[in-house]
Write a protein that holds these residues in place. Structure first.
Motif, PDB file in Angstrom:
ATOM      1  N   TYR A  61     -46.273 -36.014 -11.039  1.00  0.00           N
ATOM      2  CA  TYR A  61     -47.148 -36.850 -12.838  1.00  0.00           C
ATOM      3  C   TYR A  61     -47.306 -37.797 -12.037  1.00  0.00           C
ATOM      4  O   TYR A  61     -48.395 -38.658 -12.006  1.00  0.00           O
ATOM      5  N   LEU A  62     -46.317 -38.730 -11.626  1.00  0.00           N
ATOM      6  CA  LEU A  62     -46.018 -40.403 -11.414  1.00  0.00           C
ATOM      7  C   LEU A  62     -46.825 -40.406  -9.698  1.00  0.00           C
ATOM      8  O   LEU A  62     -47.884 -41.547  -9.983  1.00  0.00           O
ATOM      9  N   ALA A  63     -46.601 -39.800  -9.107  1.00  0.00           N
ATOM     10  CA  ALA A  63     -47.082 -39.304  -7.924  1.00  0.00           C
ATOM     11  C   ALA A  63     -48.467 -39.298  -7.712  1.00  0.00           C
ATOM     12  O   ALA A  63     -49.764 -40.428  -7.260  1.00  0.00           O
ATOM     13  N   LYS A  64     -49.120 -38.400  -9.110  1.00  0.00           N
ATOM     14  CA  LYS A  64     -50.510 -37.936  -8.955  1.00  0.00           C
ATOM     15  C   LYS A  64     -50.854 -39.686  -8.988  1.00  0.00           C
ATOM     16  O   LYS A  64     -52.340 -39.963  -9.358  1.00  0.00           O
ATOM     17  N   GLN A  65     -50.698 -40.263 -10.638  1.00  0.00           N
ATOM     18  CA  GLN A  65     -50.928 -41.869 -11.147  1.00  0.00           C
ATOM     19  C   GLN A  65     -50.386 -42.131 -10.402  1.00  0.00           C
ATOM     20  O   GLN A  65     -50.803 -44.236 -10.177  1.00  0.00           O
ATOM     21  N   GLU A  66     -50.747 -42.403  -8.481  1.00  0.00           N
ATOM     22  CA  GLU A  66     -49.825 -43.574  -8.135  1.00  0.00           C
ATOM     23  C   GLU A  66     -49.370 -44.738  -8.168  1.00  0.00           C
ATOM     24  O   GLU A  66     -49.214 -45.496  -7.600  1.00  0.00           O
ATOM     25  N   HIS A  67     -48.030 -44.501  -8.870  1.00  0.00           N
ATOM     26  CA  HIS A  67     -46.580 -44.974  -9.131  1.00  0.00           C
ATOM     27  C   HIS A  67     -45.521 -44.879  -8.352  1.00  0.00           C
ATOM     28  O   HIS A  67     -44.921 -43.897  -8.484  1.00  0.00           O
ATOM     29  N   PRO A  68     -45.624 -44.916  -6.566  1.00  0.00           N
ATOM     30  CA  PRO A  68     -44.736 -44.009  -5.692  1.00  0.00           C
ATOM     31  C   PRO A  68     -43.262 -44.726  -6.428  1.00  0.00           C
ATOM     32  O   PRO A  68     -42.083 -44.237  -5.681  1.00  0.00           O
ATOM     33  N   ALA A  69     -43.025 -46.095  -6.901  1.00  0.00           N
ATOM     34  CA  ALA A  69     -41.751 -46.408  -6.793  1.00  0.00           C
ATOM     35  C   ALA A  69     -40.877 -45.830  -8.231  1.00  0.00           C
ATOM     36  O   ALA A  69     -40.020 -45.115  -7.821  1.00  0.00           O
ATOM     37  N   TRP A  70     -40.942 -45.836  -9.217  1.00  0.00           N
ATOM     38  CA  TRP A  70     -40.732 -44.733 -10.569  1.00  0.00           C
ATOM     39  C   TRP A  70     -40.752 -43.426 -10.015  1.00  0.00           C
ATOM     40  O   TRP A  70     -39.657 -42.724 -10.706  1.00  0.00           O
ATOM     41  N   ALA A  71     -41.911 -43.132  -9.090  1.00  0.00           N
ATOM     42  CA  ALA A  71     -41.848 -41.263  -8.611  1.00  0.00           C
ATOM     43  C   ALA A  71     -40.221 -40.976  -8.349  1.00  0.00           C
ATOM     44  O   ALA A  71     -39.421 -40.713  -8.485  1.00  0.00           O
ATOM     45  N   ALA A  72     -39.997 -42.277  -6.861  1.00  0.00           N
ATOM     46  CA  ALA A  72     -38.477 -41.898  -6.481  1.00  0.00           C
ATOM     47  C   ALA A  72     -37.219 -42.182  -7.107  1.00  0.00           C
ATOM     48  O   ALA A  72     -36.426 -41.462  -7.298  1.00  0.00           O
ATOM     49  N   PHE A  73     -37.553 -42.817  -8.484  1.00  0.00           N
ATOM     50  CA  PHE A  73     -36.610 -43.108  -8.770  1.00  0.00           C
ATOM     51  C   PHE A  73     -36.321 -42.243 -10.175  1.00  0.00           C
ATOM     52  O   PHE A  73     -35.199 -42.065 -10.650  1.00  0.00           O
ATOM     53  N   PHE A  74     -37.288 -41.636 -10.417  1.00  0.00           N
ATOM     54  CA  PHE A  74     -36.868 -40.307 -10.856  1.00  0.00           C
ATOM     55  C   PHE A  74     -36.543 -38.922  -9.988  1.00  0.00           C
ATOM     56  O   PHE A  74     -35.906 -38.371 -11.081  1.00  0.00           O
ATOM     57  N   ILE A  75     -36.272 -39.211  -9.631  1.00  0.00           N
ATOM     58  CA  ILE A  75     -35.650 -38.352  -8.484  1.00  0.00           C
ATOM     59  C   ILE A  75     -34.382 -38.454  -7.968  1.00  0.00           C
ATOM     60  O   ILE A  75     -34.026 -37.229  -8.425  1.00  0.00           O
ATOM     61  N   GLY A  76     -34.539 -40.245  -8.444  1.00  0.00           N
ATOM     62  CA  GLY A  76     -32.764 -40.241  -8.896  1.00  0.00           C
ATOM     63  C   GLY A  76     -32.405 -39.803  -9.828  1.00  0.00           C
ATOM     64  O   GLY A  76     -30.636 -39.455  -9.892  1.00  0.00           O
ATOM     65  N   ILE A  77     -32.687 -39.895 -10.907  1.00  0.00           N
ATOM     66  CA  ILE A  77     -31.992 -39.814 -12.110  1.00  0.00           C
ATOM     67  C   ILE A  77     -31.852 -38.099 -12.116  1.00  0.00           C
ATOM     68  O   ILE A  77     -31.139 -37.290 -12.769  1.00  0.00           O
ATOM     69  N   ALA A  78     -33.244 -37.123 -12.075  1.00  0.00           N
ATOM     70  CA  ALA A  78     -32.568 -35.833 -11.728  1.00  0.00           C
ATOM     71  C   ALA A  78     -31.811 -35.075 -10.611  1.00  0.00           C
ATOM     72  O   ALA A  78     -31.513 -34.175 -11.302  1.00  0.00           O
ATOM     73  N   ALA A  79     -31.998 -35.950 -10.047  1.00  0.00           N
ATOM     74  CA  ALA A  79     -29.943 -35.497  -8.997  1.00  0.00           C
ATOM     75  C   ALA A  79     -28.947 -36.432  -9.865  1.00  0.00           C
ATOM     76  O   ALA A  79     -28.351 -35.863  -8.832  1.00  0.00           O
ATOM     77  N   CYS A  80     -29.444 -36.843 -11.328  1.00  0.00           N
ATOM     78  CA  CYS A  80     -28.017 -37.218 -11.717  1.00  0.00           C
ATOM     79  C   CYS A  80     -27.483 -36.344 -12.108  1.00  0.00           C
ATOM     80  O   CYS A  80     -26.052 -35.649 -12.960  1.00  0.00           O
ATOM     81  N   PHE A  81     -28.584 -35.017 -12.510  1.00  0.00           N
ATOM     82  CA  PHE A  81     -27.983 -33.398 -13.546  1.00  0.00           C
ATOM     83  C   PHE A  81     -27.530 -32.379 -12.413  1.00  0.00           C
ATOM     84  O   PHE A  81     -26.837 -32.083 -12.736  1.00  0.00           O
ATOM     85  N   LYS A  82     -28.421 -32.448 -10.931  1.00  0.00           N
ATOM     86  CA  LYS A  82     -28.666 -31.694 -10.168  1.00  0.00           C
ATOM     87  C   LYS A  82     -28.572 -31.451  -9.169  1.00  0.00           C
ATOM     88  O   LYS A  82     -29.036 -32.822  -9.197  1.00  0.00           O
ATOM     89  N   ILE A  83     -27.987 -32.034  -7.917  1.00  0.00           N
ATOM     90  CA  ILE A  83     -28.065 -32.551  -6.812  1.00  0.00           C
ATOM     91  C   ILE A  83     -29.491 -32.394  -6.014  1.00  0.00           C
ATOM     92  O   ILE A  83     -29.471 -33.035  -5.217  1.00  0.00           O
ATOM     93  N   TYR A  84     -30.330 -30.770  -5.596  1.00  0.00           N
ATOM     94  CA  TYR A  84     -31.017 -30.539  -5.118  1.00  0.00           C
ATOM     95  C   TYR A  84     -32.551 -31.647  -5.693  1.00  0.00           C
ATOM     96  O   TYR A  84     -32.890 -31.567  -4.225  1.00  0.00           O
ATOM     97  N   PRO A  85     -32.463 -32.085  -6.192  1.00  0.00           N
ATOM     98  CA  PRO A  85     -33.914 -33.161  -6.993  1.00  0.00           C
ATOM     99  C   PRO A  85     -33.670 -34.543  -4.967  1.00  0.00           C
ATOM    100  O   PRO A  85     -35.211 -34.708  -4.639  1.00  0.00           O
TER     101      PRO A  85
END
Length: 170
Positions: A85-109
């Protein structure tokens, strides 16, 4: 039957139902969050938004995995959908940050980080910034527990930090 209960009576016991319900109920908030983000992404075309919403809410794989097996994959999935959603809204920094947050739960992100960086940025400086934004949350949450992972009796430290993967045959 002679003081022993059958499996049917055991599973129909109200205590077990209440316990299972309370352990799995909170997944619904993440599930509804994903449904909301999917609706926001496709809301321009009402028919497509309705189809995506119905497909998500009645997806048998999600229902089985989260509510029958109790797996918490729906939590990192919320952050992955938020990344889209954030990538579609053109917020790449937040998109990358939330990939890191998702990786805190599981490694696959973290597998999505490099393709996302290549798609969302053109300059090398921006790419390095996005890779850092994607890996720093994961590392911040991993570093305090790194010593525990390396000294466990399981093989986690052996295969995780040597880039191995247990395929489950042994």
């Amino acid at each position: 039957v002679n003081g022993t209960s059958s499996i049917g009576t055991l599973l129909s016991a109200p205590e077990i139902f209440c316990t299972l319900w309370s352990l799995k109920f909170w997944y619904i908030f993440f599930d509804l969050g994903i449904a909301y983000l999917l609706w926001r992404m496709f809301r321009i075309d009402r028919n497509k938004a309705r189809i995506v919403l119905i497909f998500w809410l009645f997806n048998p794989i999600i229902i089985y995995n989260a509510y029958l097996r109790g797996q918490f994959d729906v939590i990192p999935l919320l952050f992955i959908v938020l990344t889209l959603y954030l990538a579609k809204q053109e917020h790449p920094a937040w998109a990358a940050f939330f990939i890191g947050i998702a990786a805190c739960f599981k490694i696959y992100p973290l597998l999505f980080l490099i393709p996302a960086v290549l798609i969302l940025s053109r300059a090398w400086r921006e790419r390095v910034k996005l890779i850092l934004l994607g890996t720093v949350p994961y590392l911040v949450f991993l570093l305090p527990r790194l010593d525990e992972y390396l000294h466990t009796t399981s093989g986690f430290g052996d295969w995780f930090f040597k880039v191995g993967y247990d395929i489950g045959f042994g």
